[in-house]
Design an enzyme around this catalytic site. Structure first.
Site, PDB file in Angstrom:
ATOM      1  N   GLU A 172      28.568  84.698   7.515  1.00 18.88           N
ATOM      2  CA  GLU A 172      28.177  83.656   6.557  1.00 18.88           C
ATOM      3  C   GLU A 172      28.330  82.273   7.183  1.00 18.88           C
ATOM      4  O   GLU A 172      27.511  81.381   6.967  1.00 18.88           O
ATOM      5  CB  GLU A 172      29.030  83.761   5.292  1.00 18.88           C
ATOM      6  CG  GLU A 172      28.717  85.005   4.483  1.00 18.88           C
ATOM      7  CD  GLU A 172      29.750  85.242   3.397  1.00 18.88           C
ATOM      8  OE1 GLU A 172      29.508  84.855   2.254  1.00 18.88           O
ATOM      9  OE2 GLU A 172      30.820  85.809   3.696  1.00 18.88           O
ATOM     10  N   TYR A 200      16.228  50.628  26.643  1.00 19.66           N
ATOM     11  CA  TYR A 200      17.468  51.078  26.001  1.00 19.66           C
ATOM     12  C   TYR A 200      17.737  50.255  24.744  1.00 19.66           C
ATOM     13  O   TYR A 200      17.537  49.044  24.720  1.00 19.66           O
ATOM     14  CB  TYR A 200      18.670  50.936  26.956  1.00 19.66           C
ATOM     15  CG  TYR A 200      19.981  51.295  26.276  1.00 19.66           C
ATOM     16  CD1 TYR A 200      20.390  52.614  26.167  1.00 19.66           C
ATOM     17  CD2 TYR A 200      20.777  50.303  25.702  1.00 19.66           C
ATOM     18  CE1 TYR A 200      21.566  52.942  25.507  1.00 19.66           C
ATOM     19  CE2 TYR A 200      21.956  50.628  25.038  1.00 19.66           C
ATOM     20  CZ  TYR A 200      22.349  51.955  24.939  1.00 19.66           C
ATOM     21  OH  TYR A 200      23.504  52.283  24.276  1.00 19.66           O
ATOM     22  N   SER A 214      32.200  53.930  21.536  1.00 21.39           N
ATOM     23  CA  SER A 214      31.729  55.327  21.565  1.00 21.39           C
ATOM     24  C   SER A 214      32.671  56.221  22.360  1.00 21.39           C
ATOM     25  O   SER A 214      32.375  57.383  22.599  1.00 21.39           O
ATOM     26  CB  SER A 214      30.324  55.383  22.169  1.00 21.39           C
ATOM     27  OG  SER A 214      30.331  54.849  23.487  1.00 21.39           O
ATOM     28  N   THR A 245       9.171  95.214   4.545  1.00 22.48           N
ATOM     29  CA  THR A 245       8.432  93.959   4.437  1.00 22.48           C
ATOM     30  C   THR A 245       8.669  93.528   2.992  1.00 22.48           C
ATOM     31  O   THR A 245       8.786  94.382   2.100  1.00 22.48           O
ATOM     32  CB  THR A 245       6.923  94.116   4.708  1.00 22.48           C
ATOM     33  OG1 THR A 245       6.376  94.990   3.720  1.00 22.48           O
ATOM     34  CG2 THR A 245       6.640  94.691   6.099  1.00 22.48           C
ATOM     35  N   HIS A 246       8.793  92.229   2.757  1.00 16.97           N
ATOM     36  CA  HIS A 246       9.146  91.686   1.429  1.00 16.97           C
ATOM     37  C   HIS A 246      10.475  92.253   0.926  1.00 16.97           C
ATOM     38  O   HIS A 246      10.686  92.352  -0.281  1.00 16.97           O
ATOM     39  CB  HIS A 246       8.053  91.976   0.384  1.00 16.97           C
ATOM     40  CG  HIS A 246       6.662  91.659   0.844  1.00 16.97           C
ATOM     41  ND1 HIS A 246       6.039  90.453   0.591  1.00 16.97           N
ATOM     42  CD2 HIS A 246       5.776  92.381   1.577  1.00 16.97           C
ATOM     43  CE1 HIS A 246       4.827  90.461   1.124  1.00 16.97           C
ATOM     44  NE2 HIS A 246       4.647  91.614   1.739  1.00 16.97           N
ATOM     45  N   LYS A 298      24.831  61.171  21.467  1.00 20.08           N
ATOM     46  CA  LYS A 298      25.786  62.133  22.042  1.00 20.08           C
ATOM     47  C   LYS A 298      26.474  62.994  20.993  1.00 20.08           C
ATOM     48  O   LYS A 298      26.660  64.189  21.189  1.00 20.08           O
ATOM     49  CB  LYS A 298      26.810  61.400  22.915  1.00 20.08           C
ATOM     50  CG  LYS A 298      26.237  61.067  24.289  1.00 20.08           C
ATOM     51  CD  LYS A 298      27.025  60.037  24.995  1.00 20.08           C
ATOM     52  CE  LYS A 298      26.414  58.701  25.171  1.00 20.08           C
ATOM     53  NZ  LYS A 298      25.370  58.154  24.392  1.00 20.08           N
ATOM     54  N   SER A 313      40.012  88.722   0.172  1.00 21.52           N
ATOM     55  CA  SER A 313      39.975  87.765  -0.934  1.00 21.52           C
ATOM     56  C   SER A 313      41.398  87.556  -1.446  1.00 21.52           C
ATOM     57  O   SER A 313      42.210  88.482  -1.405  1.00 21.52           O
ATOM     58  CB  SER A 313      39.092  88.328  -2.043  1.00 21.52           C
ATOM     59  OG  SER A 313      39.475  87.822  -3.289  1.00 21.52           O
ATOM     60  N   ASN A 363      23.005  51.378  31.413  1.00 21.40           N
ATOM     61  CA  ASN A 363      21.856  52.103  30.852  1.00 21.40           C
ATOM     62  C   ASN A 363      21.445  53.303  31.713  1.00 21.40           C
ATOM     63  O   ASN A 363      21.209  54.396  31.198  1.00 21.40           O
ATOM     64  CB  ASN A 363      20.666  51.155  30.680  1.00 21.40           C
ATOM     65  CG  ASN A 363      20.972  50.037  29.706  1.00 21.40           C
ATOM     66  OD1 ASN A 363      22.006  50.087  29.018  1.00 21.40           O
ATOM     67  ND2 ASN A 363      20.116  49.037  29.640  1.00 21.40           N
ATOM     68  N   GLN A 384      23.193  55.243  21.289  1.00 21.54           N
ATOM     69  CA  GLN A 384      24.577  55.692  21.407  1.00 21.54           C
ATOM     70  C   GLN A 384      24.873  56.839  20.420  1.00 21.54           C
ATOM     71  O   GLN A 384      25.780  57.625  20.632  1.00 21.54           O
ATOM     72  CB  GLN A 384      25.515  54.502  21.154  1.00 21.54           C
ATOM     73  CG  GLN A 384      26.977  54.818  21.288  1.00 21.54           C
ATOM     74  CD  GLN A 384      27.822  53.570  21.397  1.00 21.54           C
ATOM     75  OE1 GLN A 384      27.850  52.928  22.442  1.00 21.54           O
ATOM     76  NE2 GLN A 384      28.478  53.196  20.321  1.00 21.54           N
ATOM     77  N   ASN A 407      35.201  90.755   3.375  1.00 21.86           N
ATOM     78  CA  ASN A 407      34.063  89.821   3.391  1.00 21.86           C
ATOM     79  C   ASN A 407      33.545  89.523   4.804  1.00 21.86           C
ATOM     80  O   ASN A 407      34.333  89.405   5.739  1.00 21.86           O
ATOM     81  CB  ASN A 407      34.465  88.504   2.724  1.00 21.86           C
ATOM     82  CG  ASN A 407      34.748  88.662   1.243  1.00 21.86           C
ATOM     83  OD1 ASN A 407      34.167  89.529   0.588  1.00 21.86           O
ATOM     84  ND2 ASN A 407      35.651  87.855   0.715  1.00 21.86           N
TER      85      ASN A 407
HETATM   86  N1  ARG Z   1      28.009  53.572  25.105  1.00 18.62           N
HETATM   87  C1  ARG Z   1      26.643  53.336  25.400  1.00 18.62           C
HETATM   88  C2  ARG Z   1      25.797  54.548  24.979  1.00 18.62           C
HETATM   89  O1  ARG Z   1      26.345  55.573  24.734  1.00 18.62           O
HETATM   90  C3  ARG Z   1      26.496  53.135  26.865  1.00 18.62           C
HETATM   91  C4  ARG Z   1      25.369  52.267  27.281  1.00 18.62           C
HETATM   92  C5  ARG Z   1      25.608  50.876  26.902  1.00 18.62           C
HETATM   93  N2  ARG Z   1      24.644  50.000  27.424  1.00 18.62           N
HETATM   94  C6  ARG Z   1      24.483  48.778  26.929  1.00 18.62           C
HETATM   95  N3  ARG Z   1      23.622  48.059  27.503  1.00 18.62           N
HETATM   96  N4  ARG Z   1      25.169  48.363  25.923  1.00 18.62           N
HETATM   97  O2  ARG Z   1      24.610  54.477  24.831  1.00 18.62           O
END
Ligand code: ARG
Length: 458
Positions: free
Chosen positions: A290, A317, A23, A155-156, A325, A277, A110, A322, A285
């Site tokens: 948009e 967890y 990650s 309205t509408h 994010k 364009s 975690n 993961q 435009n």
């Molecule tokens: N890269 C993991 C995440 O974003 C970090 C936590 C990993 N923990 C584990 N026990 N594998 O969630």
């Protein structure tokens, strides 16, 4: 390099499994929070004598140096690592050897990732608040100049009643003010520090969670260690408020796209924020608007991604998390860039009051006022409504409007009509009469502006 969790394994991970599991391309954006979290943890380990004070100081010093080095471009984040946590710990051990190996005492990735992520989200939410404030100020500044600019209210998407442009713009300013308040609310919910929850069960070491919470700018430590490592409500919260902001932005963008068309021509977007364009030489435009409307879709999807990802997870967890994010970071990046571009575009917008006024004079938007006139002469509203409907029908057939229909025709519909009907249906006076709380009169709009400005400053 060896994995943090190498001990019980005798074989290397498959390369595709490694890439799939990684990650770091996403969570490297949290390097600052990861290092700051580690500094607070290391200090606390020293202060509580879980590790010797000297070792704690050496770890802290090295982590600070690493943070500087990343900030100055001297240390590049190696993306072959599993995640930012592994990279930081590995680099620490590389620099100070065995002492670095003490850092992960009484900690798990975690609680580490939960802490980094909530710190990151807090910081971004603070940024979002300042972005949205600027946008609201942009809207109120325009509104101030247009408290008496009359336009048709719809309205509408059918002309309904006359309003002022100031009133219209303040409707959006007030929507965004609600969003701002929601950001503030979720920010206060993010004020609990998960660090020290360890893997899920807490720890047998005599850690001081109040100390780390304080050092990292949290109000207090989180209450339940299982909840703390499983909780991603703060991520859903920010994605939800971003979605609301983007839904509101999409609506005002749609409005302005319509208003920029030749059919409306209520406004002109500056050339700096317009595009042409490649084939039609006449085109100008509204691409920025948009794109804002289009990008709102991503933010709604990101919220959906989180909810669906989380809904079937048992405590505590799970690696599914993961995925959180990327969704949150994309949602925040999208909302920030859209608010920013809209605020800049807003500065260069020229509203066209003459065209608004012309549009307000067609479409019988003063018909309610004509009915109200009869009510003021003691006719019940339902009867007044019916007579006015018949008058409108007559006008359409005879190509007239209420303003130029002769008085004898008025009188043929009701003897209650006198010459003062023409004043009563004058568009500007229709607006000024709507002085109810929250209404469209300039006095009412001014007090709305005053309220919003006070909220922004308070
Ligand atoms: N890269 C993991 C995440 O974003 C970090 C936590 C990993 N923990 C584990 N026990 N594998 O969630």
């Amino acid at each position: 390099m060896d994995k943090l969790w190498k001990g019980r394994f005798t074989k290397n991970t498959d390369k595709t499994a490694d890439a799939f599991n990684s990650s770091i391309s996403i969570d490297s954006r949290m390097y600052r929070q990861d290092i700051e979290g580690s500094i607070a943890h290391a200090k606390m380990l020293g202060d509580t004598q879980i590790i010797p004070k000297d070792n704690s100081s050496e770890i802290v010093k090295c982590l600070k140096q690493m943070l500087d080095d990343i900030n100055n471009g001297k240390l590049a984040i190696d993306t072959s690592f599993e995640d930012i946590h592994s990279f930081v710990e590995y680099e620490l051990i590389k620099r100070i050897g065995n002492t670095g190996k003490m850092l992960h005492t009484a900690r798990s990735r975690n609680d580490q990732v939960a802490t980094d992520f909530v710190m990151y989200t807090k910081k971004e939410t603070i940024d979002l608040i300042s972005f949205i404030k600027k946008m609201i100020i942009g809207l109120t500044n325009h509104a101030k100049k247009h408290t008496a600019t009359v336009m048709p209210g719809y309205t509408h998407l059918q002309r309904a009643q006359p309003v002022t442009l100031g009133h219209y713009l303040m409707a959006y300013a007030i929507m965004f003010l609600r969003d701002l308040k929601k950001y503030e609310k979720i920010l206060s919910d993010m004020d609990k520090c998960p660090l020290g929850s360890a893997a899920l069960a807490g720890t047998a070491y005599p850690i001081d969670r109040n100390m780390t919470a304080k050092a990292l700018g949290f109000d207090k430590p989180s209450l339940n260690s299982i909840d703390s490592v499983a909780d991603r409500d703060f991520a859903c919260d920010v994605c939800y408020v971003n979605s609301l902001v983007m839904m509101h932005l999409s609506r005002i963008s749609e409005e302005f796209i319509l208003w920029a068309s030749w059919e409306f021509k209520f406004l002109e977007i500056s050339e700096e924020f317009s595009t042409g364009s490649s084939i039609m030489p006449q085109k100008k435009n509204p691409d920025m608007l948009e794109l804002i409307r289009g990008k709102s879709a991503r933010t709604f999807s990101n919220l959906n991604t989180l909810l669906v990802m989380l809904k079937g997870l048992p405590m505590a967890y799970n690696k599914d998390m993961q995925e959180d994010k990327e969704a949150v970071m994309d949602s925040i990046d999208t909302a920030k860039s859209c608010i920013d571009i809209f605020t800049k575009l807003l500065q260069g917008i020229a509203f066209l009051p003459e065209n608004m006024k012309t549009a307000a004079q067609k479409g019988f938007i003063n018909a309610t006022d004509c009915a109200d006139y009869l009510v003021s002469k003691s006719l019940p509203f339902r009867d007044a409504y019916k007579i006015t409907g018949e008058i409108v029908n007559w006008c359409i057939k005879n190509d007239m409007v209420l303003e130029n229909m002769p008085i004898d025709i008025y009188k043929s519909f009701s003897p209650l009509f006198e010459m003062d009907i023409y004043n009563h249906i004058d568009i500007a006076s229709c607006v000024e009469r709507r002085n109810s709380y929250g209404g469209t009169s300039s006095k009412s709009v001014l007090s709305q502006i005053e309220y919003v400005e006070k909220e922004l400053n308070g």
